[in-house]
Scaffold this active site. Structure first.
Site, PDB file in Angstrom:
ATOM      1  N   GLY A  86     -85.904 -15.810  81.976  1.00 45.78           N
ATOM      2  CA  GLY A  86     -84.951 -16.301  82.973  1.00 45.78           C
ATOM      3  C   GLY A  86     -83.638 -15.578  82.734  1.00 45.78           C
ATOM      4  CB  SER A 118     -88.120 -11.816  80.151  1.00 45.02           C
ATOM      5  OG  SER A 118     -87.149 -11.200  80.943  1.00 45.02           O
ATOM      6  CB  ALA A 119     -84.252 -14.617  78.771  1.00 44.78           C
ATOM      7  CG  HIS A 155     -88.073  -7.078  82.814  1.00 47.37           C
ATOM      8  ND1 HIS A 155     -89.183  -7.483  83.535  1.00 47.37           N
ATOM      9  CD2 HIS A 155     -87.536  -8.205  82.288  1.00 47.37           C
ATOM     10  CE1 HIS A 155     -89.299  -8.814  83.443  1.00 47.37           C
ATOM     11  NE2 HIS A 155     -88.331  -9.264  82.692  1.00 47.37           N
ATOM     12  CD  GLU A 190     -91.710  -5.362  84.834  1.00 45.34           C
ATOM     13  OE1 GLU A 190     -92.641  -5.158  85.642  1.00 45.34           O
ATOM     14  OE2 GLU A 190     -90.670  -5.990  85.128  1.00 45.34           O
TER      15      GLU A 190
END
Lengths: 232, 232
Positions: A86, A118-119, A155, A190
């Site tokens: 997020g 991700s985060a 990413h 990714e």
């Protein structure tokens, strides 16, 4: 330590976590109860429900961490943790304000399996200075968990030579990072991930990664590459 | 106030500032001496030389602002200022540490012509919370000049339906901003700019903009649109 740090939670055309689930289950081993940190999204309950539904397919139960004393107790006793993706600024700010950041660090440093996407991968690095996210809230500090010694850019995307957009490419941004900071950056495409098992750190998944260091040309790494010597 | 806030300094296929130079010269009026703030890039001298060469073609002389007392005196006496693009965090951090931020605010608020591009446009908004840039340095505060009441997202780009990249779209990021903040955001496409002349604020240049407000669908604005009532 026992970490699995995913660039992304969802590969294009696949379901949530599908591309990495075999390695997620390998990380968890015999653990069937996972504490989930949903702070990177605004709708924490909806997020936890989505994650619980996905892990139910694997026979793994989810307990959502809340930003209060109950959440702290949950994290202190968790068998494994998943920090979802997020907005990295929102995630770190919430972990700082609730003092859960150091609980996470202590538990992960002591060997509790840590899954990040991700985060949740950004905050495993020393700082969030290589996040792609918009600074929608201001954390007291950009310092994060520091579970690995290098910075991660999730990413990671190669420049598109056909693009007419004049904003900075990802590589431009990482070059700017290195103008102001010395830490090595792993640009994680990714589909790729970092696996830490004790002293051994490897590049897993698909599509590889690129290493950015001050004063050196970027270095391409193939899946399976040994990252154990990647300096901070 | 007398502001020209460009989304981008260079349009694809054109030279530096070419797409906006007619409006830049209109902003400057009879002024032929421009103070340039190069803090968004690492190589300040190289940056100032590039800007000086471009403005020399128009008969305008550049004086580069330095992060010291001489820079402060230059800004205090400048007839007009140009804050160039680069990394917004680095730019704001330098302006805060040198206390030049409030000098810039005072001068621009008093009517000195202010030209901003990209990062220089970001800092004209109340905060830098809608920048696209990587947080390579940590400013003491995300608060910026607040010369306009709304937030600006420069280099705004519509989602590409053919993309297989799973990172957030720009619209996703601005929706996350509005989850945590109330200020309206103007997503300024490349080629577009904001012109403030006294009480009147208009959308100039090409390609238009998109307005993002909490609890409302995004609103498309065409070039020439009146922004005077765009609430903060």
């Amino acid at each position: 330590m026992n970490l699995l740090l995913l660039s992304n939670s969802t590969n294009h055309g696949q379901g949530y976590l599908d591309h990495a689930m075999a390695d997620v289950l390998s990380l968890l081993g015999s653990v069937r109860q996972l504490a989930f940190v949903p702070f990177a999204l605004f709708d924490r309950e909806g997020y936890a429900a989505k994650v619980a539904a996905r892990f139910a397919q694997e026979g793994v139960t989810i307990s959502a961490v809340t930003p209060d004393l109950a959440g702290r107790e949950l994290l202190e006793e968790a068998e494994a943790v998943f920090v979802g993706g997020g907005n990295t600024f929102r995630l770190l700010d919430t972990l700082q304000k609730t003092a859960l950041l150091h609980v996470l660090r202590d538990r992960a440093s002591s060997g509790m399996p840590y899954l990040g996407a991700s985060a949740g991968t950004n905050i495993a690095a020393p700082t969030i200075r290589t996040t792609n996210d918009m600074p929608i809230v201001q954390p007291a500090s950009f310092d994060a968990l520091g579970l690995v010694r290098f910075q991660i850019n999730p990413h990671f995307i190669d420049a598109d030579p056909a693009s007419r957009h004049m904003g900075e490419t990802r590589e431009d941004r990482l070059r700017e990072y290195l103008e102001e900071n010395e830490a090595t950056v792993l640009g994680l495409r990714e589909g790729a991930w970092v696996r830490v098992e004790g002293e051994r750190t490897t590049l897993g998944g698909a599509n590889g990664a690129r290493v950015f260091r001050r004063g050196a040309d970027p270095l391409e790494l193939a899946p399976g590459a040994d990252l154990s010597d990647l300096a901070g």
